[in-house]
Scaffold this motif. Structure first.
Motif, PDB file in Angstrom:
ATOM      1  N   ALA A  57       0.827  -1.207   0.000  1.00  0.00           N
ATOM      2  CA  ALA A  57       0.000   0.000   0.000  1.00  0.00           C
ATOM      3  C   ALA A  57       0.863   1.260   0.000  1.00  0.00           C
ATOM      4  O   ALA A  57       0.568   2.245  -0.709  1.00  0.00           O
ATOM      5  CB  ALA A  57      -0.918  -0.011   1.212  1.00  0.00           C
ATOM      6  N   ILE A  58       1.938   1.280   0.780  1.00  0.00           N
ATOM      7  CA  ILE A  58       2.813   2.453   0.843  1.00  0.00           C
ATOM      8  C   ILE A  58       3.469   2.696  -0.519  1.00  0.00           C
ATOM      9  O   ILE A  58       3.527   3.840  -1.018  1.00  0.00           O
ATOM     10  CB  ILE A  58       3.866   2.273   1.947  1.00  0.00           C
ATOM     11  CG1 ILE A  58       3.191   2.296   3.319  1.00  0.00           C
ATOM     12  CG2 ILE A  58       4.938   3.358   1.875  1.00  0.00           C
ATOM     13  CD1 ILE A  58       4.132   1.980   4.469  1.00  0.00           C
ATOM     14  N   GLN A  59       3.936   1.633  -1.130  1.00  0.00           N
ATOM     15  CA  GLN A  59       4.554   1.776  -2.453  1.00  0.00           C
ATOM     16  C   GLN A  59       3.563   2.342  -3.477  1.00  0.00           C
ATOM     17  O   GLN A  59       3.895   3.192  -4.307  1.00  0.00           O
ATOM     18  CB  GLN A  59       5.097   0.434  -2.932  1.00  0.00           C
ATOM     19  CG  GLN A  59       6.284  -0.072  -2.132  1.00  0.00           C
ATOM     20  CD  GLN A  59       6.716  -1.456  -2.564  1.00  0.00           C
ATOM     21  OE1 GLN A  59       6.109  -2.056  -3.463  1.00  0.00           O
ATOM     22  NE2 GLN A  59       7.748  -1.994  -1.901  1.00  0.00           N
ATOM     23  N   PHE A  60       2.302   1.873  -3.395  1.00  0.00           N
ATOM     24  CA  PHE A  60       1.279   2.349  -4.351  1.00  0.00           C
ATOM     25  C   PHE A  60       0.986   3.828  -4.132  1.00  0.00           C
ATOM     26  O   PHE A  60       0.938   4.614  -5.093  1.00  0.00           O
ATOM     27  CB  PHE A  60       0.008   1.529  -4.219  1.00  0.00           C
ATOM     28  CG  PHE A  60      -1.107   2.023  -5.090  1.00  0.00           C
ATOM     29  CD1 PHE A  60      -1.159   1.691  -6.449  1.00  0.00           C
ATOM     30  CD2 PHE A  60      -2.102   2.837  -4.567  1.00  0.00           C
ATOM     31  CE1 PHE A  60      -2.182   2.163  -7.255  1.00  0.00           C
ATOM     32  CE2 PHE A  60      -3.135   3.303  -5.374  1.00  0.00           C
ATOM     33  CZ  PHE A  60      -3.173   2.965  -6.719  1.00  0.00           C
ATOM     34  N   PHE A  61       0.779   4.261  -2.896  1.00  0.00           N
ATOM     35  CA  PHE A  61       0.408   5.655  -2.644  1.00  0.00           C
ATOM     36  C   PHE A  61       1.579   6.608  -2.887  1.00  0.00           C
ATOM     37  O   PHE A  61       1.379   7.789  -3.236  1.00  0.00           O
ATOM     38  CB  PHE A  61      -0.091   5.819  -1.205  1.00  0.00           C
ATOM     39  CG  PHE A  61      -1.457   5.227  -0.992  1.00  0.00           C
ATOM     40  CD1 PHE A  61      -2.491   5.480  -1.887  1.00  0.00           C
ATOM     41  CD2 PHE A  61      -1.710   4.414   0.102  1.00  0.00           C
ATOM     42  CE1 PHE A  61      -3.741   4.925  -1.679  1.00  0.00           C
ATOM     43  CE2 PHE A  61      -2.954   3.859   0.319  1.00  0.00           C
ATOM     44  CZ  PHE A  61      -3.980   4.099  -0.583  1.00  0.00           C
ATOM     45  N   ILE A  62       2.812   6.105  -2.730  1.00  0.00           N
ATOM     46  CA  ILE A  62       3.958   6.957  -3.057  1.00  0.00           C
ATOM     47  C   ILE A  62       4.019   7.204  -4.562  1.00  0.00           C
ATOM     48  O   ILE A  62       4.286   8.328  -5.042  1.00  0.00           O
ATOM     49  CB  ILE A  62       5.261   6.319  -2.547  1.00  0.00           C
ATOM     50  CG1 ILE A  62       5.307   6.374  -1.006  1.00  0.00           C
ATOM     51  CG2 ILE A  62       6.484   7.017  -3.119  1.00  0.00           C
ATOM     52  CD1 ILE A  62       6.499   5.669  -0.395  1.00  0.00           C
ATOM     53  N   SER A  63       3.722   6.145  -5.321  1.00  0.00           N
ATOM     54  CA  SER A  63       3.743   6.294  -6.790  1.00  0.00           C
ATOM     55  C   SER A  63       2.464   6.935  -7.316  1.00  0.00           C
ATOM     56  O   SER A  63       2.451   7.461  -8.432  1.00  0.00           O
ATOM     57  CB  SER A  63       3.951   4.934  -7.451  1.00  0.00           C
ATOM     58  OG  SER A  63       2.917   4.030  -7.092  1.00  0.00           O
ATOM     59  N   HIS A  64       1.381   6.929  -6.559  1.00  0.00           N
ATOM     60  CA  HIS A  64       0.103   7.556  -6.958  1.00  0.00           C
ATOM     61  C   HIS A  64      -0.373   8.453  -5.819  1.00  0.00           C
ATOM     62  O   HIS A  64      -1.289   8.104  -5.055  1.00  0.00           O
ATOM     63  CB  HIS A  64      -0.965   6.495  -7.280  1.00  0.00           C
ATOM     64  CG  HIS A  64      -0.589   5.545  -8.357  1.00  0.00           C
ATOM     65  ND1 HIS A  64       0.243   4.447  -8.163  1.00  0.00           N
ATOM     66  CD2 HIS A  64      -0.901   5.534  -9.695  1.00  0.00           C
ATOM     67  CE1 HIS A  64       0.384   3.776  -9.277  1.00  0.00           C
ATOM     68  NE2 HIS A  64      -0.302   4.431 -10.265  1.00  0.00           N
ATOM     69  N   PRO A  65       0.217   9.592  -5.678  1.00  0.00           N
ATOM     70  CA  PRO A  65      -0.100  10.446  -4.533  1.00  0.00           C
ATOM     71  C   PRO A  65      -1.537  10.949  -4.502  1.00  0.00           C
ATOM     72  O   PRO A  65      -2.055  11.317  -3.439  1.00  0.00           O
ATOM     73  CB  PRO A  65       0.898  11.611  -4.662  1.00  0.00           C
ATOM     74  CG  PRO A  65       1.315  11.598  -6.091  1.00  0.00           C
ATOM     75  CD  PRO A  65       1.250  10.182  -6.564  1.00  0.00           C
ATOM     76  N   ASN A  66      -2.199  10.991  -5.620  1.00  0.00           N
ATOM     77  CA  ASN A  66      -3.570  11.498  -5.633  1.00  0.00           C
ATOM     78  C   ASN A  66      -4.609  10.412  -5.350  1.00  0.00           C
ATOM     79  O   ASN A  66      -5.803  10.714  -5.205  1.00  0.00           O
ATOM     80  CB  ASN A  66      -3.868  12.147  -6.991  1.00  0.00           C
ATOM     81  CG  ASN A  66      -2.991  13.372  -7.225  1.00  0.00           C
ATOM     82  OD1 ASN A  66      -2.701  14.111  -6.274  1.00  0.00           O
ATOM     83  ND2 ASN A  66      -2.579  13.579  -8.490  1.00  0.00           N
ATOM     84  N   ALA A  67      -4.200   9.179  -5.295  1.00  0.00           N
ATOM     85  CA  ALA A  67      -5.152   8.080  -5.046  1.00  0.00           C
ATOM     86  C   ALA A  67      -5.583   8.102  -3.578  1.00  0.00           C
ATOM     87  O   ALA A  67      -4.789   8.374  -2.674  1.00  0.00           O
ATOM     88  CB  ALA A  67      -4.520   6.742  -5.396  1.00  0.00           C
TER      89      ALA A  67
END
Length: 423
Positions: A57-67
């Motif tokens: 989850a952390i990796q995803f939100f770092i790469s997609h900050p607007n999600a």
């Protein structure tokens, strides 16, 4: 449990009950322990699983900050910030800065995780929600597991109880044997106590000690009986001579004073002969109580005892009154009864200054009532002293019930209840 333990009469049943209760308590403890461990294990599995999802989850939100959220797998959803989570989840987490644990019950059960992570130098809040109920065992599975555990515990309890019962029986058997022999050997001094060779050394020692004690007691009783028998026989000879000589002197004596003294000598001699007869009777009774003949106490026998004490009562102007409604049958000689009843009458005479002394005889008892000073067990008086000790001892030896108590108004009441003779 204490009441159940007291109701178990034999040692074997008490040990069996004790071991059964211990086994049940251990079984219940095992069930509770396994249930707690199972619940703890489920929680730890859920926590480890959600911690694995955290990294993704952390990796995803770092790469997609607007999600604002992401469905990591069919069970877990991650939210980028607490405000992005559903309100029901916010209610659980609003008062925490970090959280890891299970909330809710049944199908509403969820594993929640909340912590911070750094995104482009900014502190962000991460929330993970996992449907932990999907990977936990179901209610039916829990029942099945508990049933299997309960079955295994029951088998273990059965084996445990069987082993301990067998062990206890091997330990208790020698005691049961000795108890049985104690009941069967009563009155038979030739029988010996014994236990099996497989018994523990302590039981062997106990049996040998019982045999030694029985031998010592038997020797002591025989010596006492022999002494009483020999002493009684030796006393009868001089007493018989005294009785005969005093009768011859009474024929030649004309002086009133001399006649009175001879009468006193003859009366004392008769009393001593009665005591010797009672002693011999007691020795015979203790030697063979089962073969002792039955004697019926008639009104004439009672009156004979009363007449021996009439002079002492008349000297104090006391009246001796009798009431006979039955004739008791006893396993004792008339000499023994003479000592018992005579002592009670003399005690009543000594304790009374006026009035009457009533002697009642029924089919089962003899009662002596006086109108004297009453009975005080703490006071050593001439009225109730050594005579009562003699009466108590004789009653105990013949298994008679003896009691003495004060009457409601004046005087005391002494009662001897005879045991029912064996037919």
């Amino acid at each position: 449990m204490t009441a159940l333990f007291r109701n178990a009469k034999s040692m074997t049943s008490r040990l069996a009950l004790f071991f059964t209760m211990v086994a049940i308590i251990i079984g219940i403890f095992c069930l509770i322990l396994i249930s707690a461990v199972l619940a703890w294990s489920e929680d730890r599995v859920g926590e480890r699983r959600i911690m694995v999802d955290k990294r993704e989850a952390i990796q995803f939100f770092i790469s997609h900050p607007n999600a604002t959220s992401i469905q990591l797998d069919p069970l877990t959803i991650a939210y980028n910030g607490l405000q992005a989570a559903p309100k029901a989840i916010q209610a659980y987490l609003s008062e925490h800065t970090s959280f890891l644990g299970e909330v809710g019950y049944g199908e509403e059960s969820r594993m929640l995780y909340m912590s911070n992570y750094i995104q482009n130098g900014e502190d962000k809040r991460l929330v993970l929600v996992s449907r932990i109920d999907e990977i936990e065992i179901t209610h039916q599975e829990y029942i099945n597991v508990m049933a299997i555990v309960l079955g295994l515990v029951a088998v273990l309890i059965g084996c445990f109880t069987a082993l301990l019962t067998r062990l206890s029986k091997s330990l208790i058997t020698p005691i049961n044997q000795l108890c049985s022999q104690l009941e069967q050997h009563q009155g038979d001094t030739k029988r010996v106590f014994k236990v099996t060779k497989e018994s523990a050394q302590e039981f062997q020692t106990l049996a040998e000690t019982l045999n030694q004690y029985r031998s010592d007691i038997d020797s002591l009783v025989k010596r006492e009986q022999a002494f009483a028998r020999y002493a009684s026989h030796e006393l009868r000879t001089p007493l018989t001579i005294m009785k005969g000589s005093s009768s011859l002197l009474a024929r030649e004596t004309n002086s009133p004073f001399s006649k009175r003294q001879l009468t006193r000598i003859q009366s004392a001699t008769e009393d001593m002969l009665t005591m010797v007869d009672a002693l011999l009777s007691l020795v015979r009774y203790e030697k063979s109580a089962q073969n002792t003949p039955l004697n019926s106490v008639s009104e004439t026998d009672l009156q004979t005892i009363i007449d021996k004490n009439k002079a002492q009562a008349e000297a104090k102007q006391l009246r001796l009154e009798t009431d006979v409604t039955g004739s008791p049958v006893i396993k004792a000689s008339h000499a023994v009864l003479d000592i018992v009843v005579g002592n009670l009458i003399r005690n009543s005479i000594a304790a009374s200054n006026t009035g009457s002394i009533h002697i009642y005889m029924t089919e089962h008892c003899i009662k002596v009532c006086d109108e004297g000073e009453g009975f005080n067990p703490l006071k050593e008086s001439t009225g109730h002293g050594l005579g009562l000790l003699i009466v108590q001892d004789l009653c105990r030896r013949y298994d008679w019930q003896f009691s003495i108590k004060n009457q409601n108004k004046v005087g005391c009441e002494a009662t001897v209840i005879f045991n029912e003779p064996a037919k």
